[in-house]
Scaffold this motif. Structure first.
Motif, PDB file in Angstrom:
ATOM      1  N   PRO A   1      50.786  -2.605  53.446  1.00 10.20           N
ATOM      2  CA  PRO A   1      49.867  -2.077  54.674  1.00 10.20           C
ATOM      3  C   PRO A   1      49.624  -3.632  55.625  1.00 10.20           C
ATOM      4  N   VAL A   2      49.637  -3.445  56.921  1.00 13.16           N
ATOM      5  CA  VAL A   2      49.715  -4.461  57.722  1.00 13.16           C
ATOM      6  C   VAL A   2      48.751  -4.124  58.970  1.00 13.16           C
ATOM      7  N   VAL A   3      47.965  -4.964  59.181  1.00 13.70           N
ATOM      8  CA  VAL A   3      46.832  -4.693  60.578  1.00 13.70           C
ATOM      9  C   VAL A   3      47.513  -5.547  61.432  1.00 13.70           C
ATOM     10  N   LEU A   4      47.811  -4.932  62.678  1.00 12.32           N
ATOM     11  CA  LEU A   4      48.351  -5.428  64.062  1.00 12.32           C
ATOM     12  C   LEU A   4      47.368  -6.311  64.627  1.00 12.32           C
ATOM     13  N   ARG A   5      47.675  -6.987  65.670  1.00 17.13           N
ATOM     14  CA  ARG A   5      46.532  -7.844  66.402  1.00 17.13           C
ATOM     15  C   ARG A   5      45.628  -6.869  67.204  1.00 17.13           C
ATOM     16  N   ASP A   6      46.215  -5.677  67.532  1.00 15.70           N
ATOM     17  CA  ASP A   6      45.129  -4.660  68.241  1.00 15.70           C
ATOM     18  C   ASP A   6      44.256  -3.849  67.279  1.00 15.70           C
ATOM     19  N   GLY A   7      44.584  -4.019  65.907  1.00 20.38           N
ATOM     20  CA  GLY A   7      43.957  -3.553  65.183  1.00 20.38           C
ATOM     21  C   GLY A   7      44.416  -2.115  64.406  1.00 20.38           C
ATOM     22  N   ARG A   8      45.632  -1.833  65.042  1.00 17.73           N
ATOM     23  CA  ARG A   8      46.277  -0.532  64.502  1.00 17.73           C
ATOM     24  C   ARG A   8      46.924  -1.122  63.059  1.00 17.73           C
ATOM     25  N   ALA A   9      47.058  -0.010  62.085  1.00 14.32           N
ATOM     26  CA  ALA A   9      47.298  -0.269  60.750  1.00 14.32           C
ATOM     27  C   ALA A   9      48.608   0.380  60.776  1.00 14.32           C
ATOM     28  N   VAL A  10      49.829  -0.306  60.085  1.00 15.76           N
ATOM     29  CA  VAL A  10      51.031   0.164  59.747  1.00 15.76           C
ATOM     30  C   VAL A  10      51.221   0.029  58.202  1.00 15.76           C
ATOM     31  N   LEU A  11      52.370   0.841  57.743  1.00 16.74           N
ATOM     32  CA  LEU A  11      52.668   0.420  56.481  1.00 16.74           C
ATOM     33  C   LEU A  11      54.295   0.156  56.559  1.00 16.74           C
ATOM     34  N   ILE A  12      54.585  -1.103  56.143  1.00 17.81           N
ATOM     35  CA  ILE A  12      55.902  -1.757  56.244  1.00 17.81           C
ATOM     36  C   ILE A  12      56.689  -1.490  54.727  1.00 17.81           C
ATOM     37  N   ARG A  13      57.448  -0.742  54.807  1.00 24.81           N
ATOM     38  CA  ARG A  13      58.163  -0.211  53.496  1.00 24.81           C
ATOM     39  C   ARG A  13      59.491   0.075  53.432  1.00 24.81           C
ATOM     40  N   GLN A  14      60.258  -0.073  52.453  1.00 31.50           N
ATOM     41  CA  GLN A  14      61.504  -0.019  52.380  1.00 31.50           C
ATOM     42  C   GLN A  14      62.025   1.366  52.769  1.00 31.50           C
ATOM     43  N   VAL A  15      63.143   1.308  53.590  1.00 30.65           N
ATOM     44  CA  VAL A  15      63.744   2.663  54.137  1.00 30.65           C
ATOM     45  C   VAL A  15      64.493   3.382  53.135  1.00 30.65           C
ATOM     46  N   GLN A  16      64.563   4.636  52.891  1.00 33.71           N
ATOM     47  CA  GLN A  16      65.306   5.455  51.885  1.00 33.71           C
ATOM     48  C   GLN A  16      66.333   6.331  52.798  1.00 33.71           C
ATOM     49  N   ARG A  17      66.951   7.078  51.909  1.00 32.79           N
ATOM     50  CA  ARG A  17      67.838   7.988  52.456  1.00 32.79           C
ATOM     51  C   ARG A  17      67.063   9.039  53.104  1.00 32.79           C
ATOM     52  N   ALA A  18      65.963   9.565  52.694  1.00 31.44           N
ATOM     53  CA  ALA A  18      65.434  10.654  53.156  1.00 31.44           C
ATOM     54  C   ALA A  18      64.727  10.488  54.685  1.00 31.44           C
ATOM     55  N   ASP A  19      64.855   9.317  55.264  1.00 27.67           N
ATOM     56  CA  ASP A  19      64.519   8.676  56.499  1.00 27.67           C
ATOM     57  C   ASP A  19      65.331   8.789  57.639  1.00 27.67           C
ATOM     58  N   ALA A  20      66.215   9.605  57.461  1.00 27.18           N
ATOM     59  CA  ALA A  20      67.180   9.714  58.427  1.00 27.18           C
ATOM     60  C   ALA A  20      66.635  10.404  59.805  1.00 27.18           C
ATOM     61  N   ALA A  21      65.808  11.501  59.450  1.00 29.26           N
ATOM     62  CA  ALA A  21      65.177  12.181  60.873  1.00 29.26           C
ATOM     63  C   ALA A  21      64.139  11.352  61.501  1.00 29.26           C
ATOM     64  N   LEU A  22      63.563  10.429  60.470  1.00 29.38           N
ATOM     65  CA  LEU A  22      62.199   9.678  61.083  1.00 29.38           C
ATOM     66  C   LEU A  22      62.881   8.415  61.963  1.00 29.38           C
ATOM     67  N   LEU A  23      64.058   7.964  61.556  1.00 29.72           N
ATOM     68  CA  LEU A  23      64.743   7.006  62.192  1.00 29.72           C
ATOM     69  C   LEU A  23      65.238   7.673  63.640  1.00 29.72           C
ATOM     70  N   ALA A  24      65.920   8.883  63.648  1.00 31.78           N
ATOM     71  CA  ALA A  24      66.582   9.572  64.762  1.00 31.78           C
ATOM     72  C   ALA A  24      65.417   9.722  65.757  1.00 31.78           C
ATOM     73  N   ASP A  25      64.261  10.183  65.452  1.00 36.15           N
ATOM     74  CA  ASP A  25      63.225  10.408  66.123  1.00 36.15           C
ATOM     75  C   ASP A  25      62.610   8.939  67.041  1.00 36.15           C
TER      76      ASP A  25
END
Length: 249
Positions: A22-46
């Motif tokens: 998990p990472v907090v950006l400088r504007d306070g928003r939080a993201v999870l940075i994690r390894q891409v997996q095969r099931a992420d194709a739709a997420l990547l296309a979006d």
């Protein structure tokens, strides 16, 4: 452009991902940075659909309207060793907002080419910096010691990001509309005496232009390697003989 609900990443899927931070950006928003997996194709296309035409051109160095099924497979079916891809997922809504990847150079296993993309609504928040930092960490774990990046010459943000990351960043070759950067991950040592470089030291093209072309073959052959202040000053007589001025001050 609003992301499609069908491509949202479920909290259960996120929780079971290997290598996630998990990472907090400088504007306070939080993201999870994690390894891409095969099931992420739709997420990547979006995520691709949320890129402006300019962002797509800067990423692919040409106009691109869509990712083909084979491209989506290539981008998501990675081995996490020779080919790593890290995706940033918003912890607010589960949508993909950025991705960074490296692909190892088959002719030089210690180097890899990298690419980083952040969707337009999330640009300027420091996400690219966080993605690069995490990708660098993963690359070091997999034995990679040097990154290369081929960028559009007008990709000012990416050029600034890569040039500010570490001591060992230098311009390798400008070529019309593109430039190639080389980034040393292990940190520089003086090419003459071996002293470790500290963050903020002068490196790369600055040393190459000021010393490499003026001090003689011994230093000139060093290319983009770093030279410490002491070794530069030790060569002052050679420099002054050619320039007749104290250029290093």
């Amino acid at each position: 452009m609003t992301a499609r609900p069908a491509t949202r990443c479920s909290s259960a899927a996120v929780a079971h991902r290997p290598w996630a931070k998990p990472v907090v950006l400088r504007d306070g928003r939080a993201v999870l940075i994690r390894q891409v997996q095969r099931a992420d194709a739709a997420l990547l296309a979006d995520g691709f659909a949320q890129l402006s035409d300019r962002s797509r051109r800067l990423r692919f160095l040409m106009a691109k309207n869509r990712l083909s099924p084979s491209e989506l497979r290539f981008c998501t079916d990675v081995d996490h060793h020779d080919h790593e891809a890290l995706g940033a997922v918003s912890l607010t809504d589960g949508y993909g907002v950025g991705i960074a990847r490296y692909i190892r150079n088959a002719d030089d296993p210690s180097s890899a080419e990298i690419a980083i993309t952040v969707i337009d609504p999330w640009q300027g928040r420091g996400l690219g910096t966080q993605l690069l930092a995490q990708l660098t960490e993963r690359a070091r774990q997999e034995g990679i010691r040097r990154f290369t990046a081929l960028l559009s010459a007008d990709n000012v943000a990416a050029l600034a990001l890569l040039r500010s990351t570490a001591v060992g960043t230098c311009l390798v070759e400008p070529n019309g509309d593109t430039v190639e950067l080389e980034i040393t991950l292990t940190g520089y040592r003086c090419a003459l005496c071996g002293t470790p470089a500290s963050i903020g030291s002068s490196v790369g093209s600055r040393v190459g232009s000021r010393v490499g072309s003026r001090v003689g073959s011994r230093v000139g052959s060093l290319g983009c390697r770093w030279i410490c202040d002491a070794c530069i000053r030790a060569n002052v007589p050679l420099v002054e003989a050619k320039l007749d001025r104290l250029w290093w001050q």
